[in-house]
Design a protein around this motif. Structure first.
Motif, mmCIF file in Angstrom:
data_model
loop_
_atom_site.group_PDB
_atom_site.id
_atom_site.type_symbol
_atom_site.label_atom_id
_atom_site.label_comp_id
_atom_site.label_asym_id
_atom_site.label_seq_id
_atom_site.Cartn_x
_atom_site.Cartn_y
_atom_site.Cartn_z
ATOM 1 N N PRO A 161 65.028 -78.427 3.133
ATOM 2 C CA PRO A 161 66.403 -78.073 2.770
ATOM 3 C C PRO A 161 67.365 -79.200 3.100
ATOM 4 O O PRO A 161 67.044 -80.102 3.889
ATOM 5 N N ALA A 162 68.534 -79.140 2.508
ATOM 6 C CA ALA A 162 69.532 -80.177 2.742
ATOM 7 C C ALA A 162 69.973 -80.174 4.202
ATOM 8 O O ALA A 162 69.944 -79.147 4.884
ATOM 9 N N ARG A 277 61.851 -83.878 13.570
ATOM 10 C CA ARG A 277 62.398 -84.145 12.245
ATOM 11 C C ARG A 277 63.928 -84.105 12.261
ATOM 12 O O ARG A 277 64.565 -83.655 11.307
ATOM 13 N N GLY A 278 64.503 -84.561 13.378
ATOM 14 C CA GLY A 278 65.953 -84.649 13.494
ATOM 15 C C GLY A 278 66.627 -83.419 14.062
ATOM 16 O O GLY A 278 67.858 -83.393 14.190
ATOM 17 N N ALA A 279 65.855 -82.397 14.426
ATOM 18 C CA ALA A 279 66.446 -81.154 14.928
ATOM 19 C C ALA A 279 67.003 -81.346 16.335
ATOM 20 O O ALA A 279 66.691 -82.314 17.037
ATOM 21 N N THR A 280 67.800 -80.391 16.768
ATOM 22 C CA THR A 280 68.384 -80.398 18.110
ATOM 23 C C THR A 280 67.646 -79.399 18.999
ATOM 24 O O THR A 280 66.612 -78.841 18.613
ATOM 25 N N LEU A 283 66.454 -75.823 17.826
ATOM 26 C CA LEU A 283 65.236 -75.614 17.028
ATOM 27 C C LEU A 283 64.553 -74.311 17.415
ATOM 28 O O LEU A 283 64.401 -73.980 18.590
ATOM 29 N N HIS A 284 64.136 -73.556 16.402
ATOM 30 C CA HIS A 284 63.436 -72.288 16.596
ATOM 31 C C HIS A 284 62.253 -72.255 15.642
ATOM 32 O O HIS A 284 62.411 -72.477 14.433
ATOM 33 N N GLU A 301 50.756 -70.343 9.176
ATOM 34 C CA GLU A 301 52.067 -70.448 8.543
ATOM 35 C C GLU A 301 53.117 -70.600 9.631
ATOM 36 O O GLU A 301 53.018 -69.980 10.686
ATOM 37 N N PHE A 302 54.107 -71.442 9.396
ATOM 38 C CA PHE A 302 55.198 -71.532 10.359
ATOM 39 C C PHE A 302 56.529 -71.659 9.637
ATOM 40 O O PHE A 302 56.609 -72.196 8.527
ATOM 41 N N THR A 303 57.555 -71.138 10.287
ATOM 42 C CA THR A 303 58.920 -71.208 9.769
ATOM 43 C C THR A 303 59.792 -71.897 10.799
ATOM 44 O O THR A 303 59.746 -71.561 11.989
ATOM 45 N N VAL A 304 60.563 -72.879 10.346
ATOM 46 C CA VAL A 304 61.408 -73.695 11.204
ATOM 47 C C VAL A 304 62.866 -73.432 10.850
ATOM 48 O O VAL A 304 63.225 -73.369 9.668
ATOM 49 N N SER A 305 63.711 -73.291 11.865
ATOM 50 C CA SER A 305 65.142 -73.152 11.620
ATOM 51 C C SER A 305 65.924 -73.871 12.715
ATOM 52 O O SER A 305 65.486 -73.945 13.868
ATOM 53 N N ASP A 306 67.048 -74.418 12.334
ATOM 54 C CA ASP A 306 68.024 -75.024 13.238
ATOM 55 C C ASP A 306 69.318 -75.144 12.440
ATOM 56 O O ASP A 306 69.467 -76.068 11.638
ATOM 57 N N PRO A 307 70.242 -74.217 12.618
ATOM 58 C CA PRO A 307 71.464 -74.225 11.804
ATOM 59 C C PRO A 307 72.343 -75.440 12.019
ATOM 60 O O PRO A 307 73.237 -75.697 11.218
ATOM 61 N N THR A 308 72.078 -76.216 13.074
ATOM 62 C CA THR A 308 72.847 -77.447 13.276
ATOM 63 C C THR A 308 72.237 -78.630 12.527
ATOM 64 O O THR A 308 72.828 -79.706 12.508
ATOM 65 N N THR A 309 71.067 -78.425 11.927
ATOM 66 C CA THR A 309 70.366 -79.531 11.245
ATOM 67 C C THR A 309 70.157 -79.274 9.767
ATOM 68 O O THR A 309 70.396 -80.164 8.942
ATOM 69 N N TRP A 310 69.679 -78.073 9.382
ATOM 70 C CA TRP A 310 69.399 -77.767 7.978
ATOM 71 C C TRP A 310 70.243 -76.593 7.515
ATOM 72 O O TRP A 310 70.589 -75.710 8.307
ATOM 73 N N VAL A 311 70.520 -76.554 6.226
ATOM 74 C CA VAL A 311 71.352 -75.472 5.682
ATOM 75 C C VAL A 311 70.568 -74.179 5.540
ATOM 76 O O VAL A 311 71.159 -73.119 5.328
ATOM 77 N N SER A 312 69.246 -74.245 5.649
ATOM 78 C CA SER A 312 68.423 -73.039 5.594
ATOM 79 C C SER A 312 67.136 -73.273 6.370
ATOM 80 O O SER A 312 66.821 -74.397 6.766
ATOM 81 N N ARG A 313 66.402 -72.220 6.582
ATOM 82 C CA ARG A 313 65.083 -72.340 7.209
ATOM 83 C C ARG A 313 64.127 -72.995 6.217
ATOM 84 O O ARG A 313 64.418 -73.117 5.025
ATOM 85 N N TRP A 314 62.938 -73.404 6.698
ATOM 86 C CA TRP A 314 61.888 -73.871 5.807
ATOM 87 C C TRP A 314 60.538 -73.437 6.345
ATOM 88 O O TRP A 314 60.354 -73.265 7.552
#
Length: 362
Positions: A161-162, A277-280, A283-284, A301-314
């Motif tokens: 994601p962006a 990958r640039g997360a802070t 990161l979750h 399967e894994f899901t990555v999220s960090d609202p301070t880095t990406w506009v959505s999870r991936w």
């Protein structure tokens, strides 16, 4: 790693990945619809699927869908069969994992050229240390993990994601810092053998040395990754809460639970310096290990999220395939010993540049 260790490794890595499977399968074997392991996996005395053993995730499938494939989510059967034959052929460089990103599928002559290490130009040999086909080829050669064109399954375009504005600024700063040799503090963690970008969680496939060993008890799961600089992950399953948010670690703090026959591991409390990958530190990561209809494969399967880095999870889907052990020690220490020389070389280059500039002025 020593040559002796690499020889030993080559004898045991990945004997199961990419054995012939029906070309009609869009994916590897999937978990049962109700999330159970059916009868394929043995069970532990407490009734859980027995995930213990050695597993590999080696693959040429790129993390992100190559731009030239646009919205093509799956290779056709013919394309998949061709790529399997091409990438698993004798002499192919197992570390040429960017091949599908750099070269379009239609350019089969260029694919045939690039897959062999000896055919590449000097500029294309940025990751070559030795004869990769000899030292890195596994008993069952690396190929594609599925018919998917990317490991990323969400977003549906198969790409990261962006970045948020903050994430983009940090990424630009990180790119600039990679060119700075002022002190050990400016050098990347992987260079200094502190942590690798692929180390779990989440577990990303490295170029080589891709073995994971799982140990299991009723109240803990242990994941021992071969090519890692941090200790094995010891994940409690007894429902205890995460440690204090004030305590931060490179691999984060993991807690596991069972949802039916799926092992779910949730990780948070990452050290800010991890920068996955640039997360802070926000990161979750949520990992899911689901047994499939085959006793020799786990649907990872894994899901990555960090609202301070990406506009959505991936989200990434990656088969884990059972292989023979044992797992050999991976000792990364060169960066710890050689940081002095890394900096010393750059000082010498600066001195030479200054002297050359002085000669030019005369």
């Amino acid at each position: 790693m020593s040559h002796a260790a690499r020889i030993a490794l080559a004898a045991v890595v990945a004997v199961g990945l990419l054995a012939p499977v029906p070309a009609s399968a869009q994916n590897q074997a999937q978990p049962a619809p109700d999330g159970t392991a059916e009868q394929a996996f043995q069970r532990t005395p407490d009734g859980r699927p027995d995930l213990q053993g050695y597993w590999t995730t080696q693959t040429f499938t790129p993390l992100e869908r190559p731009d030239h494939l646009a919205d093509k989510e799956f290779f056709t059967e013919e394309e998949w069969a061709y790529l399997q034959d091409t990438l698993t052929a004798a002499g192919v460089d197992p570390s040429a994992r960017e091949i599908l990103t750099l070269i379009e599928l239609e350019d089969r002559e260029e694919l045939e050229r690039y897959k062999f290490q000896g055919n590449r130009t000097r500029e294309e040999r940025h990751h070559i240390h030795y004869d990769n086909e000899i030292w890195l080829r596994t008993p069952v050669p690396k190929g594609l993990s599925t018919r998917r064109t990317s490991l990323i399954t969400y977003p549906r375009n198969g790409r990261m994601p962006a970045l948020t504005p903050q994430g983009a600024a940090r990424a630009a700063h990180a790119r600039a810092m990679r060119e700075v040799f002022d002190s050990h503090e400016t050098r990347p963690h992987s260079e200094r053998c502190i942590t690798w970008g692929h180390e779990g969680p989440p577990m990303m496939p490295p170029s080589y040395n891709d073995i994971h060993q799982i140990f299991q008890t009723p109240d803990h799961i242990v994941v021992h990754t071969e090519m890692a600089n941090n200790p094995p992950r010891i994940v409690p399953l007894d429902g205890r809460p995460h440690i204090s948010d004030r305590i931060r670690q490179f691999p984060g703090d993991s807690r596991g639970r069972w949802e039916g026959d799926t092992l779910v591991i949730e990780t948070r409390n990452y050290a800010e310096r991890r920068r996955f990958r640039g997360a802070t530190g926000a990161l979750h990561v949520v990992e899911r290990f689901t047994p499939t209809a085959s006793p020799d494969q786990i649907h990872y399967e894994f899901t990555v999220s960090d609202p301070t880095t990406w506009v959505s999870r991936w989200t990434v889907e990656l088969p884990m395939v059972r292989i023979e052990g044992p797992l050999y020690e991976y000792g990364c220490h060169e960066g710890n010993h050689d940081i002095r020389h890394i900096l010393e070389i750059n000082r010498n280059l600066e001195r030479m540049a200054t002297e050359a500039a002085g000669d030019g002025r005369q």
